[in-house]
Design an enzyme around this catalytic site. Structure first.
Site, PDB file in Angstrom:
ATOM      1  N   CYS A 191      30.717  23.082  80.935  1.00 47.10           N
ATOM      2  CA  CYS A 191      29.505  22.461  81.515  1.00 47.10           C
ATOM      3  C   CYS A 191      28.941  23.327  82.635  1.00 47.10           C
ATOM      4  O   CYS A 191      28.426  22.808  83.632  1.00 47.10           O
ATOM      5  CB  CYS A 191      29.776  21.051  82.033  1.00 47.10           C
ATOM      6  SG  CYS A 191      30.299  19.930  80.760  1.00 47.10           S
TER       7      CYS A 191
ATOM      8  N   HIS B 260      27.899  23.188  88.104  1.00 50.65           N
ATOM      9  CA  HIS B 260      28.168  22.383  86.896  1.00 50.65           C
ATOM     10  C   HIS B 260      26.834  21.770  86.469  1.00 50.65           C
ATOM     11  O   HIS B 260      25.969  21.517  87.319  1.00 50.65           O
ATOM     12  CB  HIS B 260      29.162  21.285  87.297  1.00 50.65           C
ATOM     13  CG  HIS B 260      29.663  20.435  86.176  1.00 50.65           C
ATOM     14  ND1 HIS B 260      28.936  19.406  85.643  1.00 50.65           N
ATOM     15  CD2 HIS B 260      30.845  20.441  85.502  1.00 50.65           C
ATOM     16  CE1 HIS B 260      29.640  18.814  84.694  1.00 50.65           C
ATOM     17  NE2 HIS B 260      30.803  19.426  84.583  1.00 50.65           N
TER      18      HIS B 260
ATOM     19  N   LYS C  92      39.543  13.155  88.712  1.00 47.89           N
ATOM     20  CA  LYS C  92      40.048  14.516  88.928  1.00 47.89           C
ATOM     21  C   LYS C  92      41.047  14.541  90.078  1.00 47.89           C
ATOM     22  O   LYS C  92      41.579  15.591  90.420  1.00 47.89           O
ATOM     23  CB  LYS C  92      38.890  15.467  89.236  1.00 47.89           C
ATOM     24  CG  LYS C  92      37.934  15.674  88.056  1.00 47.89           C
ATOM     25  CD  LYS C  92      36.911  16.723  88.404  1.00 47.89           C
ATOM     26  CE  LYS C  92      35.726  16.730  87.465  1.00 47.89           C
ATOM     27  NZ  LYS C  92      36.017  17.190  86.115  1.00 47.89           N
TER      28      LYS C  92
ATOM     29  N   GLN D 227      35.342  19.477  92.487  1.00 44.12           N
ATOM     30  CA  GLN D 227      36.530  20.349  92.395  1.00 44.12           C
ATOM     31  C   GLN D 227      37.128  20.643  93.768  1.00 44.12           C
ATOM     32  O   GLN D 227      38.041  21.454  93.880  1.00 44.12           O
ATOM     33  CB  GLN D 227      36.164  21.675  91.707  1.00 44.12           C
ATOM     34  CG  GLN D 227      35.682  21.533  90.278  1.00 44.12           C
ATOM     35  CD  GLN D 227      36.760  21.036  89.309  1.00 44.12           C
ATOM     36  OE1 GLN D 227      37.946  20.969  89.641  1.00 44.12           O
ATOM     37  NE2 GLN D 227      36.344  20.655  88.116  1.00 44.12           N
TER      38      GLN D 227
ATOM     39  N   ASP E 290      28.517  19.106  96.025  1.00 39.45           N
ATOM     40  CA  ASP E 290      29.270  18.631  94.864  1.00 39.45           C
ATOM     41  C   ASP E 290      30.739  18.940  95.142  1.00 39.45           C
ATOM     42  O   ASP E 290      31.148  20.109  95.106  1.00 39.45           O
ATOM     43  CB  ASP E 290      28.761  19.356  93.610  1.00 39.45           C
ATOM     44  CG  ASP E 290      29.578  18.988  92.373  1.00 39.45           C
ATOM     45  OD1 ASP E 290      30.588  18.278  92.513  1.00 39.45           O
ATOM     46  OD2 ASP E 290      29.201  19.431  91.278  1.00 39.45           O
TER      47      ASP E 290
HETATM   48  C1  LIG Z   1      31.977  21.098  89.943  1.00 44.03           C
HETATM   49  C2  LIG Z   1      31.800  19.874  89.099  1.00 44.03           C
HETATM   50  N1  LIG Z   1      30.784  19.045  89.355  1.00 44.03           N
HETATM   51  C3  LIG Z   1      30.571  17.928  88.662  1.00 44.03           C
HETATM   52  C4  LIG Z   1      31.409  17.579  87.627  1.00 44.03           C
HETATM   53  C5  LIG Z   1      31.144  16.332  86.878  1.00 44.03           C
HETATM   54  O1  LIG Z   1      32.182  15.428  87.064  1.00 44.03           O
HETATM   55  P1  LIG Z   1      32.200  14.068  86.257  1.00 44.03           P
HETATM   56  O2  LIG Z   1      32.241  14.438  84.805  1.00 44.03           O
HETATM   57  O3  LIG Z   1      33.431  13.381  86.720  1.00 44.03           O
HETATM   58  O4  LIG Z   1      30.941  13.357  86.612  1.00 44.03           O
HETATM   59  C6  LIG Z   1      32.489  18.404  87.297  1.00 44.03           C
HETATM   60  C7  LIG Z   1      33.371  18.073  86.184  1.00 44.03           C
HETATM   61  O5  LIG Z   1      34.072  18.883  85.645  1.00 44.03           O
HETATM   62  C8  LIG Z   1      32.689  19.581  88.063  1.00 44.03           C
HETATM   63  O6  LIG Z   1      33.710  20.407  87.806  1.00 44.03           O
END
Ligand SMILES: Cc1ncc(COP(=O)(O)O)c(C=O)c1O
Length: 417
Positions: free
Chosen positions: A370, A128, A231, A208, A205
Protein backbone atom coordinates in the site's frame (compact mmCIF):
# COMPACT_ATOMS: atom_id res chain seq x y z
CA UNK A 1 25.46 -15.83 15.26
CA UNK A 2 23.70 -13.10 17.21
CA UNK A 3 26.18 -11.31 19.45
CA UNK A 4 24.09 -8.25 20.30
CA UNK A 5 22.11 -7.67 23.42
CA UNK A 6 18.34 -8.03 23.72
CA UNK A 7 16.63 -5.78 26.21
CA UNK A 8 13.76 -8.26 26.57
CA UNK A 9 13.63 -11.99 27.01
CA UNK A 10 11.58 -13.18 24.01
CA UNK A 11 11.17 -16.66 25.49
CA UNK A 12 9.21 -15.13 28.39
CA UNK A 13 7.19 -12.89 26.08
CA UNK A 14 6.38 -15.73 23.70
CA UNK A 15 4.53 -17.56 26.48
CA UNK A 16 1.88 -14.85 26.17
CA UNK A 17 1.47 -15.49 22.43
CA UNK A 18 0.44 -19.12 21.94
CA UNK A 19 -0.19 -18.54 18.24
CA UNK A 20 3.57 -18.35 17.73
CA UNK A 21 4.08 -21.83 19.08
CA UNK A 22 3.18 -23.80 15.97
CA UNK A 23 4.68 -25.38 12.91
CA UNK A 24 3.88 -24.15 9.42
CA UNK A 25 4.73 -26.47 6.53
CA UNK A 26 6.80 -28.60 8.88
CA UNK A 27 8.90 -25.69 10.22
CA UNK A 28 8.56 -23.57 13.34
CA UNK A 29 6.52 -20.50 12.47
CA UNK A 30 8.61 -17.33 12.07
CA UNK A 31 6.04 -14.55 12.08
CA UNK A 32 7.74 -11.61 10.37
CA UNK A 33 4.65 -9.81 9.10
CA UNK A 34 4.14 -7.52 12.08
CA UNK A 35 3.96 -4.32 10.06
CA UNK A 36 0.77 -5.71 8.51
CA UNK A 37 -0.70 -6.80 11.84
CA UNK A 38 0.80 -7.95 15.12
CA UNK A 39 -0.22 -10.93 17.21
CA UNK A 40 -2.22 -10.44 20.43
CA UNK A 41 -1.16 -11.56 23.92
CA UNK A 42 -3.43 -13.71 26.07
CA UNK A 43 -4.31 -10.71 28.25
CA UNK A 44 -5.85 -8.89 25.28
CA UNK A 45 -7.87 -11.92 24.20
CA UNK A 46 -8.95 -12.38 27.83
CA UNK A 47 -10.06 -8.76 28.18
CA UNK A 48 -12.23 -9.09 25.07
CA UNK A 49 -13.62 -12.41 26.28
CA UNK A 50 -14.37 -10.98 29.75
CA UNK A 51 -16.41 -8.21 28.19
CA UNK A 52 -18.54 -10.66 26.20
CA UNK A 53 -18.75 -13.21 29.04
CA UNK A 54 -19.29 -10.93 32.01
CA UNK A 55 -20.62 -7.47 31.21
CA UNK A 56 -21.67 -7.30 27.56
CA UNK A 57 -23.91 -4.27 27.04
CA UNK A 58 -24.01 -1.13 24.94
CA UNK A 59 -22.08 1.86 26.26
CA UNK A 60 -23.35 5.30 27.32
CA UNK A 61 -26.97 4.24 26.90
CA UNK A 62 -28.36 1.93 29.56
CA UNK A 63 -28.96 2.88 33.15
CA UNK A 64 -28.21 -0.62 34.29
CA UNK A 65 -25.26 -2.34 35.90
CA UNK A 66 -23.84 -4.05 32.81
CA UNK A 67 -24.01 -0.93 30.67
CA UNK A 68 -22.40 1.13 33.41
CA UNK A 69 -19.59 -1.38 33.76
CA UNK A 70 -19.05 -1.61 29.99
CA UNK A 71 -19.02 2.21 29.71
CA UNK A 72 -16.53 2.51 32.53
CA UNK A 73 -14.05 -0.01 31.11
CA UNK A 74 -14.52 1.39 27.59
CA UNK A 75 -13.78 4.94 28.72
CA UNK A 76 -10.94 3.82 30.96
CA UNK A 77 -9.28 2.28 27.88
CA UNK A 78 -9.44 5.72 26.27
CA UNK A 79 -7.62 7.19 29.28
CA UNK A 80 -4.90 4.54 28.92
CA UNK A 81 -4.47 5.35 25.22
CA UNK A 82 -4.35 9.09 25.98
CA UNK A 83 -1.60 8.48 28.55
CA UNK A 84 0.24 6.19 26.11
CA UNK A 85 0.67 9.03 23.59
CA UNK A 86 0.96 11.84 26.13
CA UNK A 87 -2.35 13.48 25.14
CA UNK A 88 -3.23 16.21 27.62
CA UNK A 89 -6.89 15.16 27.71
CA UNK A 90 -9.11 12.12 27.01
CA UNK A 91 -11.33 14.42 24.98
CA UNK A 92 -8.57 14.54 22.37
CA UNK A 93 -8.62 10.79 21.71
CA UNK A 94 -11.28 9.58 19.29
CA UNK A 95 -11.98 5.93 18.67
CA UNK A 96 -12.01 5.01 15.00
CA UNK A 97 -11.68 1.70 13.16
CA UNK A 98 -8.03 2.19 12.16
CA UNK A 99 -5.45 4.74 10.97
CA UNK A 100 -7.16 4.90 7.60
CA UNK A 101 -10.44 6.01 9.16
CA UNK A 102 -8.63 8.47 11.42
CA UNK A 103 -7.02 10.19 8.43
CA UNK A 104 -10.30 10.15 6.50
CA UNK A 105 -11.99 11.75 9.49
CA UNK A 106 -9.59 14.69 9.30
CA UNK A 107 -9.89 14.85 5.50
CA UNK A 108 -13.69 14.86 5.45
CA UNK A 109 -14.26 16.97 8.54
CA UNK A 110 -11.42 19.50 8.60
CA UNK A 111 -10.41 19.23 4.91
CA UNK A 112 -13.82 19.54 3.32
CA UNK A 113 -14.70 22.41 5.63
CA UNK A 114 -11.44 24.38 5.39
CA UNK A 115 -9.66 23.78 2.09
CA UNK A 116 -10.29 26.03 -0.89
CA UNK A 117 -8.65 26.80 -4.25
CA UNK A 118 -5.22 28.32 -3.71
CA UNK A 119 -4.60 26.26 -0.57
CA UNK A 120 -2.06 23.45 -0.59
CA UNK A 121 -1.82 20.08 1.12
CA UNK A 122 1.67 18.62 1.42
CA UNK A 123 2.31 14.87 1.77
CA UNK A 124 5.44 12.81 1.15
CA UNK A 125 6.49 10.24 -1.41
CA UNK A 126 6.91 7.61 1.31
CA UNK A 127 3.30 7.65 2.55
CA UNK A 128 1.03 4.65 2.85
CA UNK A 129 -1.96 5.02 0.51
CA UNK A 130 -4.05 5.79 3.62
CA UNK A 131 -2.23 9.12 3.91
CA UNK A 132 -2.25 9.88 0.18
CA UNK A 133 -5.59 8.98 -1.35
CA UNK A 134 -7.81 10.88 1.16
CA UNK A 135 -5.78 14.03 0.37
CA UNK A 136 -5.88 13.42 -3.38
CA UNK A 137 -9.66 13.12 -3.12
CA UNK A 138 -10.04 16.11 -0.85
CA UNK A 139 -7.87 18.34 -3.05
CA UNK A 140 -9.92 17.33 -6.07
CA UNK A 141 -13.15 18.15 -4.25
CA UNK A 142 -12.08 21.49 -2.81
CA UNK A 143 -9.81 22.76 -5.61
CA UNK A 144 -6.79 22.79 -3.27
CA UNK A 145 -3.38 21.82 -4.67
CA UNK A 146 -1.77 18.53 -3.72
CA UNK A 147 2.04 18.49 -3.36
CA UNK A 148 4.58 16.06 -2.02
CA UNK A 149 8.07 15.93 -0.54
CA UNK A 150 10.17 13.53 -2.64
CA UNK A 151 12.51 10.96 -1.14
CA UNK A 152 16.16 10.41 -1.99
CA UNK A 153 17.55 7.00 -2.89
CA UNK A 154 18.83 6.40 0.63
CA UNK A 155 15.21 6.42 1.85
CA UNK A 156 15.13 9.82 3.57
CA UNK A 157 12.85 12.73 2.83
CA UNK A 158 14.38 15.51 0.72
CA UNK A 159 14.65 17.88 3.68
CA UNK A 160 16.52 20.35 1.46
CA UNK A 161 13.25 20.97 -0.44
CA UNK A 162 11.13 21.61 2.63
CA UNK A 163 11.50 25.39 2.62
CA UNK A 164 10.43 25.50 -1.00
CA UNK A 165 7.46 23.16 -0.54
CA UNK A 166 6.12 24.56 2.72
CA UNK A 167 4.74 28.04 2.09
CA UNK A 168 2.01 30.25 3.47
CA UNK A 169 -0.30 28.46 1.02
CA UNK A 170 0.23 25.14 2.82
CA UNK A 171 -2.69 24.38 5.11
CA UNK A 172 -1.71 20.85 6.11
CA UNK A 173 1.45 18.77 6.12
CA UNK A 174 0.54 15.08 6.44
CA UNK A 175 3.46 12.67 6.87
CA UNK A 176 4.35 9.35 8.36
CA UNK A 177 6.52 9.03 11.46
CA UNK A 178 7.95 5.73 10.20
CA UNK A 179 7.81 4.44 6.61
CA UNK A 180 6.14 1.05 6.27
CA UNK A 181 8.48 0.13 3.39
CA UNK A 182 11.77 1.92 3.96
CA UNK A 183 11.58 1.76 7.74
CA UNK A 184 12.83 5.36 7.84
CA UNK A 185 12.20 7.13 11.12
CA UNK A 186 11.36 10.69 10.15
CA UNK A 187 12.37 13.72 12.23
CA UNK A 188 8.80 14.30 13.38
CA UNK A 189 9.36 17.31 15.59
CA UNK A 190 11.40 19.08 12.94
CA UNK A 191 8.67 18.45 10.35
CA UNK A 192 5.90 19.59 12.69
CA UNK A 193 7.84 22.76 13.53
CA UNK A 194 8.43 23.45 9.83
CA UNK A 195 4.68 23.14 9.16
CA UNK A 196 3.79 25.41 12.06
CA UNK A 197 6.32 28.00 10.94
CA UNK A 198 4.22 28.65 7.82
CA UNK A 199 0.92 28.38 9.71
CA UNK A 200 0.05 24.87 8.45
CA UNK A 201 -1.37 22.05 10.56
CA UNK A 202 0.66 18.86 10.98
CA UNK A 203 -0.87 15.38 10.79
CA UNK A 204 1.35 12.48 11.80
CA UNK A 205 0.60 8.97 10.59
CA UNK A 206 1.85 6.92 13.53
CA UNK A 207 0.62 3.52 12.31
CA UNK A 208 4.21 2.19 12.23
CA UNK A 209 5.49 4.30 15.12
CA UNK A 210 3.01 3.96 17.99
CA UNK A 211 3.56 0.17 18.31
CA UNK A 212 7.33 0.49 18.38
CA UNK A 213 8.61 3.60 20.15
CA UNK A 214 7.67 6.07 22.87
CA UNK A 215 5.34 8.79 21.59
CA UNK A 216 4.52 12.09 23.22
CA UNK A 217 2.21 14.30 21.19
CA UNK A 218 3.03 17.26 23.43
CA UNK A 219 6.70 16.95 22.62
CA UNK A 220 6.04 16.52 18.90
CA UNK A 221 3.45 19.31 18.96
CA UNK A 222 1.47 17.70 16.12
CA UNK A 223 -2.15 18.72 15.52
CA UNK A 224 -3.36 15.25 14.58
CA UNK A 225 -1.98 11.74 15.08
CA UNK A 226 -3.44 8.57 13.56
CA UNK A 227 -2.71 4.99 14.63
CA UNK A 228 -4.20 1.50 14.60
CA UNK A 229 -4.76 -0.95 17.46
CA UNK A 230 -4.14 -4.13 15.48
CA UNK A 231 -0.51 -3.26 14.78
CA UNK A 232 0.23 -2.84 18.50
CA UNK A 233 -1.08 -6.05 20.08
CA UNK A 234 -4.71 -4.88 20.08
CA UNK A 235 -7.79 -6.26 18.33
CA UNK A 236 -8.63 -5.46 14.72
CA UNK A 237 -11.26 -2.82 14.00
CA UNK A 238 -10.10 -0.31 16.60
CA UNK A 239 -7.96 2.72 15.88
CA UNK A 240 -7.37 6.24 17.12
CA UNK A 241 -7.27 9.82 16.13
CA UNK A 242 -5.58 12.27 18.43
CA UNK A 243 -6.48 15.88 17.69
CA UNK A 244 -5.82 19.11 19.56
CA UNK A 245 -8.94 19.99 21.48
CA UNK A 246 -9.49 23.47 20.05
CA UNK A 247 -9.26 22.10 16.50
CA UNK A 248 -11.61 19.21 17.17
CA UNK A 249 -14.06 21.63 18.78
CA UNK A 250 -14.13 23.74 15.61
CA UNK A 251 -14.40 20.80 13.20
CA UNK A 252 -17.82 19.61 12.02
CA UNK A 253 -18.82 15.96 12.69
CA UNK A 254 -17.63 13.29 10.26
CA UNK A 255 -20.16 10.47 10.59
CA UNK A 256 -23.60 11.34 11.95
CA UNK A 257 -26.22 9.38 13.88
CA UNK A 258 -26.68 8.15 17.42
CA UNK A 259 -24.33 9.06 20.29
CA UNK A 260 -22.66 11.98 18.47
CA UNK A 261 -25.59 14.33 19.13
CA UNK A 262 -26.75 16.36 22.10
CA UNK A 263 -30.27 17.06 20.86
CA UNK A 264 -32.12 16.15 17.69
CA UNK A 265 -35.34 17.74 16.47
CA UNK A 266 -37.10 16.95 13.25
CA UNK A 267 -35.19 19.56 11.29
CA UNK A 268 -32.09 20.28 13.41
CA UNK A 269 -29.48 18.75 15.66
CA UNK A 270 -26.68 19.80 18.00
CA UNK A 271 -23.49 17.90 18.71
CA UNK A 272 -22.25 15.97 21.70
CA UNK A 273 -19.11 16.98 23.60
CA UNK A 274 -15.70 15.72 22.56
CA UNK A 275 -14.71 13.03 21.90
CA UNK A 276 -18.18 11.56 21.31
CA UNK A 277 -19.03 14.19 18.68
CA UNK A 278 -16.89 12.08 16.34
CA UNK A 279 -18.13 8.67 17.47
CA UNK A 280 -21.45 8.00 15.75
CA UNK A 281 -23.28 4.74 16.38
CA UNK A 282 -22.40 1.76 18.55
CA UNK A 283 -18.61 1.64 18.70
CA UNK A 284 -16.25 -1.33 18.77
CA UNK A 285 -16.62 -1.76 22.53
CA UNK A 286 -14.79 -5.08 22.75
CA UNK A 287 -12.01 -3.69 20.56
CA UNK A 288 -11.54 -0.64 22.74
CA UNK A 289 -11.46 -2.77 25.89
CA UNK A 290 -8.93 -5.13 24.28
CA UNK A 291 -6.88 -2.10 23.35
CA UNK A 292 -6.76 -1.01 26.98
CA UNK A 293 -5.20 -4.39 27.79
CA UNK A 294 -2.74 -4.03 24.88
CA UNK A 295 -1.60 -0.65 26.18
CA UNK A 296 -1.18 -2.16 29.66
CA UNK A 297 0.99 -4.90 28.16
CA UNK A 298 3.23 -2.48 26.25
CA UNK A 299 3.47 -0.04 29.16
CA UNK A 300 4.53 -2.83 31.46
CA UNK A 301 7.44 -3.64 29.16
CA UNK A 302 8.22 0.04 28.50
CA UNK A 303 8.33 1.52 25.01
CA UNK A 304 12.03 2.36 25.29
CA UNK A 305 12.77 -1.33 25.73
CA UNK A 306 10.41 -2.26 22.89
CA UNK A 307 12.32 0.11 20.62
CA UNK A 308 15.72 -1.13 21.78
CA UNK A 309 14.69 -4.76 21.24
CA UNK A 310 13.54 -4.12 17.71
CA UNK A 311 16.66 -2.15 16.94
CA UNK A 312 18.87 -5.07 18.00
CA UNK A 313 16.78 -7.45 15.89
CA UNK A 314 16.73 -5.34 12.72
CA UNK A 315 20.44 -4.59 12.98
CA UNK A 316 21.20 -8.29 13.17
CA UNK A 317 18.67 -9.17 10.45
CA UNK A 318 20.14 -6.62 8.03
CA UNK A 319 23.70 -7.76 8.71
CA UNK A 320 22.70 -11.33 7.97
CA UNK A 321 20.55 -10.45 4.96
CA UNK A 322 23.55 -8.72 3.39
CA UNK A 323 25.07 -12.22 3.02
CA UNK A 324 22.41 -13.18 0.44
CA UNK A 325 23.79 -12.77 -3.09
CA UNK A 326 21.70 -10.48 -5.29
CA UNK A 327 19.78 -8.92 -2.39
CA UNK A 328 18.93 -5.24 -2.37
CA UNK A 329 17.58 -3.69 0.81
CA UNK A 330 15.75 -0.39 0.56
CA UNK A 331 15.99 2.47 3.03
CA UNK A 332 18.46 3.76 5.60
CA UNK A 333 20.87 1.86 7.87
CA UNK A 334 19.50 0.16 11.01
CA UNK A 335 20.34 3.14 13.25
CA UNK A 336 17.83 5.27 11.36
CA UNK A 337 15.00 2.82 10.92
CA UNK A 338 12.26 0.92 12.71
CA UNK A 339 12.14 -2.87 12.93
CA UNK A 340 11.34 -3.65 9.31
CA UNK A 341 13.21 -4.17 6.08
CA UNK A 342 11.96 -4.40 2.51
CA UNK A 343 14.15 -6.08 -0.08
CA UNK A 344 14.36 -7.71 -3.49
CA UNK A 345 16.52 -10.60 -4.63
CA UNK A 346 17.76 -10.61 -8.22
CA UNK A 347 15.97 -13.04 -10.47
CA UNK A 348 13.13 -13.99 -8.10
CA UNK A 349 9.80 -12.16 -8.09
CA UNK A 350 8.85 -10.92 -4.60
CA UNK A 351 5.59 -12.86 -4.63
CA UNK A 352 7.42 -16.10 -5.56
CA UNK A 353 9.99 -15.39 -2.88
CA UNK A 354 7.31 -14.95 -0.21
CA UNK A 355 5.73 -18.22 -1.39
CA UNK A 356 9.05 -20.04 -1.03
CA UNK A 357 9.61 -18.50 2.42
CA UNK A 358 6.17 -19.72 3.45
CA UNK A 359 7.22 -23.29 2.66
CA UNK A 360 9.87 -22.76 5.37
CA UNK A 361 7.29 -21.47 7.84
CA UNK A 362 8.36 -17.85 7.40
CA UNK A 363 5.53 -15.32 7.18
CA UNK A 364 6.49 -12.16 5.31
CA UNK A 365 4.60 -9.83 3.03
CA UNK A 366 5.24 -9.30 -0.67
CA UNK A 367 3.79 -6.58 -2.87
CA UNK A 368 3.72 -2.81 -2.79
CA UNK A 369 2.57 -2.72 0.85
CA UNK A 370 0.00 0.00 0.00
CA UNK A 371 2.88 2.36 -0.76
CA UNK A 372 3.12 2.23 -4.53
CA UNK A 373 4.80 5.65 -4.94
CA UNK A 374 7.84 4.42 -2.95
CA UNK A 375 8.14 1.48 -5.31
CA UNK A 376 7.66 3.79 -8.32
CA UNK A 377 10.57 5.85 -7.00
CA UNK A 378 12.86 2.82 -7.20
CA UNK A 379 11.32 1.62 -10.47
CA UNK A 380 10.15 -1.70 -9.05
CA UNK A 381 6.64 -3.12 -8.72
CA UNK A 382 7.10 -4.89 -5.40
CA UNK A 383 9.36 -5.87 -2.52
CA UNK A 384 9.40 -8.52 0.18
CA UNK A 385 9.07 -7.06 3.68
CA UNK A 386 10.19 -8.67 6.93
CA UNK A 387 8.98 -6.88 10.04
CA UNK A 388 9.90 -7.67 13.63
CA UNK A 389 8.21 -7.20 16.99
CA UNK A 390 8.84 -7.86 20.67
CA UNK A 391 8.39 -11.62 20.44
CA UNK A 392 10.75 -12.22 17.51
CA UNK A 393 14.12 -13.86 18.06
CA UNK A 394 17.44 -13.58 16.17
CA UNK A 395 17.07 -17.22 15.08
CA UNK A 396 14.09 -16.15 12.99
CA UNK A 397 16.36 -13.78 11.07
CA UNK A 398 18.75 -16.73 10.58
CA UNK A 399 15.86 -18.87 9.31
CA UNK A 400 14.91 -16.08 6.89
CA UNK A 401 18.45 -15.86 5.52
CA UNK A 402 18.82 -19.64 5.19
CA UNK A 403 15.51 -19.86 3.33
CA UNK A 404 16.55 -17.03 1.01
CA UNK A 405 19.81 -18.85 0.24
CA UNK A 406 17.77 -21.96 -0.57
CA UNK A 407 15.43 -19.90 -2.76
CA UNK A 408 18.46 -18.60 -4.66
CA UNK A 409 19.71 -22.15 -5.24
CA UNK A 410 16.26 -23.19 -6.41
CA UNK A 411 15.97 -20.32 -8.87
CA UNK A 412 19.51 -20.94 -10.18
CA UNK A 413 18.82 -24.64 -10.77
CA UNK A 414 15.59 -23.68 -12.60
CA UNK A 415 17.59 -21.20 -14.73
CA UNK A 416 19.94 -23.98 -15.77
CA UNK A 417 17.13 -26.21 -17.03
C1 LIG B 1 2.33 3.86 7.66
C2 LIG B 1 0.94 3.30 7.59
N1 LIG B 1 -0.10 4.14 7.59
C3 LIG B 1 -1.36 3.72 7.56
C4 LIG B 1 -1.65 2.37 7.52
C5 LIG B 1 -3.06 1.94 7.48
O1 LIG B 1 -3.38 1.23 8.63
P1 LIG B 1 -4.80 0.54 8.77
O2 LIG B 1 -4.90 -0.45 7.65
O3 LIG B 1 -4.77 -0.09 10.11
O4 LIG B 1 -5.80 1.63 8.64
C6 LIG B 1 -0.60 1.44 7.51
C7 LIG B 1 -0.88 0.01 7.43
O5 LIG B 1 -0.06 -0.79 7.08
C8 LIG B 1 0.73 1.92 7.55
O6 LIG B 1 1.77 1.09 7.56
Amino acid sequence: MFKGELSLDPSEIRKDFPVLDQEVNGHPLAYLDNAATSQRPLSVVQAVEDYYDKYNANVHRGIHKLSEEASEVYEHARTKVAEFIGAPSDREVIYTRNSTESINLVAYSWGLDSLKPGDEVLVTEMEHHANLVPWQLMCRRTGATYRYVPIEDGGHLRMDLLDELLTEKTKLFAFTAVSNVLGTINPVKELVDAAHKVGALALVDAAQAAPHMPIDVKEWGCDFLAFSGHKMLGPTGIGFLYGKEDLLERMPPFLAGGDMIREVHIDSATWNDLPWKFEAGTPNIAGAIGMGAAVDYLQKIGMDRVHAQEHALIKYAMERLAEVPGIRMYGPPPEERGGLVAFTVDGIRPRDLAGILDTYGIAVRAGHHCAQPVHDHFGIPATVRASFYIYNVPEEADALVNALLEARKLSKSRDLK
